[in-house]
Write a protein that holds these residues in place. Structure first.
Motif, PDB file in Angstrom:
ATOM      1  N   ILE A  33       6.496  43.696  -6.206  1.00  0.00           N
ATOM      2  CA  ILE A  33       7.616  43.743  -6.932  1.00  0.00           C
ATOM      3  C   ILE A  33       7.972  42.754  -7.917  1.00  0.00           C
ATOM      4  O   ILE A  33       7.653  41.595  -7.612  1.00  0.00           O
ATOM      5  CB  ILE A  33       9.151  44.045  -6.049  1.00  0.00           C
ATOM      6  N   THR A  34       8.354  43.105  -9.138  1.00  0.00           N
ATOM      7  CA  THR A  34       8.808  41.942 -10.134  1.00  0.00           C
ATOM      8  C   THR A  34       9.939  41.643 -10.246  1.00  0.00           C
ATOM      9  O   THR A  34      10.811  42.476 -10.249  1.00  0.00           O
ATOM     10  CB  THR A  34       8.349  42.372 -11.614  1.00  0.00           C
ATOM     11  N   PHE A  35      10.353  40.266 -10.150  1.00  0.00           N
ATOM     12  CA  PHE A  35      11.768  39.903 -10.051  1.00  0.00           C
ATOM     13  C   PHE A  35      11.801  38.868 -11.275  1.00  0.00           C
ATOM     14  O   PHE A  35      11.107  37.792 -11.505  1.00  0.00           O
ATOM     15  CB  PHE A  35      12.418  39.184  -8.843  1.00  0.00           C
ATOM     16  N   TRP A  36      12.460  39.596 -12.435  1.00  0.00           N
ATOM     17  CA  TRP A  36      12.595  38.870 -13.748  1.00  0.00           C
ATOM     18  C   TRP A  36      14.017  38.569 -13.991  1.00  0.00           C
ATOM     19  O   TRP A  36      14.860  38.910 -13.733  1.00  0.00           O
ATOM     20  CB  TRP A  36      12.437  39.764 -14.828  1.00  0.00           C
ATOM     21  N   MET A  37      14.290  36.970 -14.247  1.00  0.00           N
ATOM     22  CA  MET A  37      15.437  36.417 -14.288  1.00  0.00           C
ATOM     23  C   MET A  37      15.530  35.592 -15.631  1.00  0.00           C
ATOM     24  O   MET A  37      14.722  34.706 -15.986  1.00  0.00           O
ATOM     25  CB  MET A  37      15.884  35.598 -12.995  1.00  0.00           C
ATOM     26  N   PRO A  38      16.780  35.753 -16.408  1.00  0.00           N
ATOM     27  CA  PRO A  38      16.856  35.028 -17.536  1.00  0.00           C
ATOM     28  C   PRO A  38      17.358  33.475 -17.252  1.00  0.00           C
ATOM     29  O   PRO A  38      18.338  33.442 -16.250  1.00  0.00           O
ATOM     30  CB  PRO A  38      17.615  35.444 -18.436  1.00  0.00           C
ATOM     31  N   LEU A  39      17.029  32.485 -17.990  1.00  0.00           N
ATOM     32  CA  LEU A  39      17.734  31.089 -18.042  1.00  0.00           C
ATOM     33  C   LEU A  39      18.866  31.036 -18.845  1.00  0.00           C
ATOM     34  O   LEU A  39      19.461  29.949 -18.876  1.00  0.00           O
ATOM     35  CB  LEU A  39      16.683  30.193 -17.978  1.00  0.00           C
ATOM     36  N   VAL A  40      18.946  32.013 -19.906  1.00  0.00           N
ATOM     37  CA  VAL A  40      20.185  31.993 -20.824  1.00  0.00           C
ATOM     38  C   VAL A  40      20.432  33.444 -20.809  1.00  0.00           C
ATOM     39  O   VAL A  40      19.630  34.383 -20.314  1.00  0.00           O
ATOM     40  CB  VAL A  40      19.627  31.585 -22.261  1.00  0.00           C
ATOM     41  N   ASP A  41      21.588  33.874 -21.396  1.00  0.00           N
ATOM     42  CA  ASP A  41      21.911  35.198 -21.365  1.00  0.00           C
ATOM     43  C   ASP A  41      20.686  35.958 -22.213  1.00  0.00           C
ATOM     44  O   ASP A  41      20.568  35.745 -23.391  1.00  0.00           O
ATOM     45  CB  ASP A  41      23.203  35.354 -22.040  1.00  0.00           C
ATOM     46  N   LYS A  47      22.570  35.128 -17.478  1.00  0.00           N
ATOM     47  CA  LYS A  47      21.994  34.012 -16.812  1.00  0.00           C
ATOM     48  C   LYS A  47      21.785  34.069 -15.495  1.00  0.00           C
ATOM     49  O   LYS A  47      23.048  34.170 -14.804  1.00  0.00           O
ATOM     50  CB  LYS A  47      22.438  32.716 -17.392  1.00  0.00           C
ATOM     51  N   GLY A  48      20.906  34.107 -14.558  1.00  0.00           N
ATOM     52  CA  GLY A  48      21.074  34.135 -13.250  1.00  0.00           C
ATOM     53  C   GLY A  48      20.999  35.551 -12.679  1.00  0.00           C
ATOM     54  O   GLY A  48      20.850  35.621 -11.325  1.00  0.00           O
ATOM     55  N   SER A  49      20.893  36.466 -13.406  1.00  0.00           N
ATOM     56  CA  SER A  49      20.911  37.765 -13.051  1.00  0.00           C
ATOM     57  C   SER A  49      19.584  38.122 -12.765  1.00  0.00           C
ATOM     58  O   SER A  49      18.586  37.351 -13.262  1.00  0.00           O
ATOM     59  CB  SER A  49      21.481  38.860 -13.814  1.00  0.00           C
ATOM     60  N   LEU A  50      19.242  39.209 -12.193  1.00  0.00           N
ATOM     61  CA  LEU A  50      17.803  39.628 -11.997  1.00  0.00           C
ATOM     62  C   LEU A  50      17.410  41.391 -12.483  1.00  0.00           C
ATOM     63  O   LEU A  50      18.527  42.119 -12.604  1.00  0.00           O
ATOM     64  CB  LEU A  50      17.477  39.889 -10.316  1.00  0.00           C
ATOM     65  N   VAL A  51      16.235  41.289 -13.172  1.00  0.00           N
ATOM     66  CA  VAL A  51      15.666  42.598 -13.371  1.00  0.00           C
ATOM     67  C   VAL A  51      14.702  42.893 -12.315  1.00  0.00           C
ATOM     68  O   VAL A  51      13.543  42.012 -12.553  1.00  0.00           O
ATOM     69  CB  VAL A  51      15.383  42.502 -14.958  1.00  0.00           C
ATOM     70  N   ILE A  52      14.788  43.747 -11.546  1.00  0.00           N
ATOM     71  CA  ILE A  52      13.778  44.045 -10.756  1.00  0.00           C
ATOM     72  C   ILE A  52      13.107  45.525 -10.948  1.00  0.00           C
ATOM     73  O   ILE A  52      13.610  46.422 -11.337  1.00  0.00           O
ATOM     74  CB  ILE A  52      14.515  44.372  -9.186  1.00  0.00           C
TER      75      ILE A  52
END
Length: 295
Positions: A158-166, A213-218
């Motif tokens: 499973i991929t967990f993608w998270m931005p460090l900016v919006d 920022k800090g959210s996840l796209v799974i």
């Protein structure tokens, strides 16, 4: 944070899920500071070599690398997680807030997959008049399983993608095709970057995966997704990690996976960043396969 049953069902139904604000700004700040340090060290070395004229020391994290790269295009090369192997990024791989979400989908025996990246999507400025950015500025439609080996077909990665900016449409967030994962693996080609062959690309309306920022796209490993152009004036920094059940094939057996959570055998959890770096060094020194993944 743990996922609700509705969120788990949505992920299982659509093959993707956005979870807001899993990590706080304070949780991410050590990683940002570490990246800033890597950038600063490179900039000072290149200044000493005469390859830079201006350090842009007062510029924020969201802008500095772009300004430096205008002077020296090479400064951003070799800045991936497996290249600099920092203490802060290692701590993030096993962060409890992140693993609490992972556990809701994979159970309590979790390994960190070796396919892991930090990406700086720079603001796109056409220098050639081309209507579209190159592959390296705009990742094309693909499934993450395309960069794994065939022997991991049965593994739930499973991929967990998270931005460090919006991550917004303006800054070049991802587009995703929900529910298409049910079709399984689609043939990919290496031309123009690892991408689904045109004749297999589904005629599906994609959705924007905007998140703060800090959210996840799974994402499921079969979920088609791509990056879109960053037309803002800041860098879209992001991190993408992958996790799988401990004992399953990682899809990159020649690179190091390691246990990040275990209810059965907590002593197996790797907590030492020096040991992590040693695993990567050993993998680099070992004979490399002639074919690193299926494409």
């Amino acid at each position: 944070m743990r996922l609700t049953m509705d969120q788990v069902i949505r992920y299982q139904t659509e093959g993707c899920l956005i979870v807001d604000e899993v990590l706080s700004a304070a949780d991410l700040q050590p990683v940002i500071e570490e990246l800033n340090e890597v950038i600063d060290q490179r900039a000072r070395q290149m200044l000493a070599e005469g390859r830079l004229k201006e350090l842009h020391e007062t510029e924020p994290f969201e802008r500095r690398l772009a300004l430096l790269q205008e002077q020296c295009p090479d400064i951003g090369k070799g800045m991936d997680i497996a290249d600099y192997l920092g203490d802060a990024i290692f701590a993030l791989l096993g962060h409890d807030k992140l693993l609490d979400v992972v556990e809701c989908l994979l159970g309590s025996e979790i390994s960190c997959n070796p396919i892991q990246h930090v990406r700086a999507k720079l603001p796109w400025k056409s220098k050639t008049g081309d209507p579209q950015p190159s592959y390296f500025e705009n990742v094309p439609w693909h499934q993450d399983c395309a960069v794994t080996t065939e022997d991991s077909e049965a593994s739930e990665i499973i991929t967990f993608w998270m931005p460090l900016v919006d991550a917004r449409a303006e800054t070049g967030c991802m587009e995703i095709m929900p529910e298409v994962f049910k079709r399984g693996y689609m043939t990919h080609q290496a031309s123009g970057g690892t991408t689904i062959v045109p004749e297999q690309l589904p005629d599906v309306q994609p959705v924007l995966a905007e998140c703060r920022k800090g959210s996840l796209v799974i994402m499921n490993k079969y979920t088609p997704h791509r990056g879109i152009s960053n037309v803002s004036d800041i860098i879209r920094w992001s991190i993408d990690l992958r996790y799988h059940k401990t004992g399953a094939n990682s899809g990159r057996s020649y690179q190091p996976s390691f246990v990040v959570r275990s209810a059965k055998n907590p002593d197996l959890v790797l907590r030492n960043s020096s040991e992590w770096r040693k695993l990567w060094q050993e993998s680099r020194n070992a004979p490399q396969p002639s074919k690193v993944h299926r494409v």
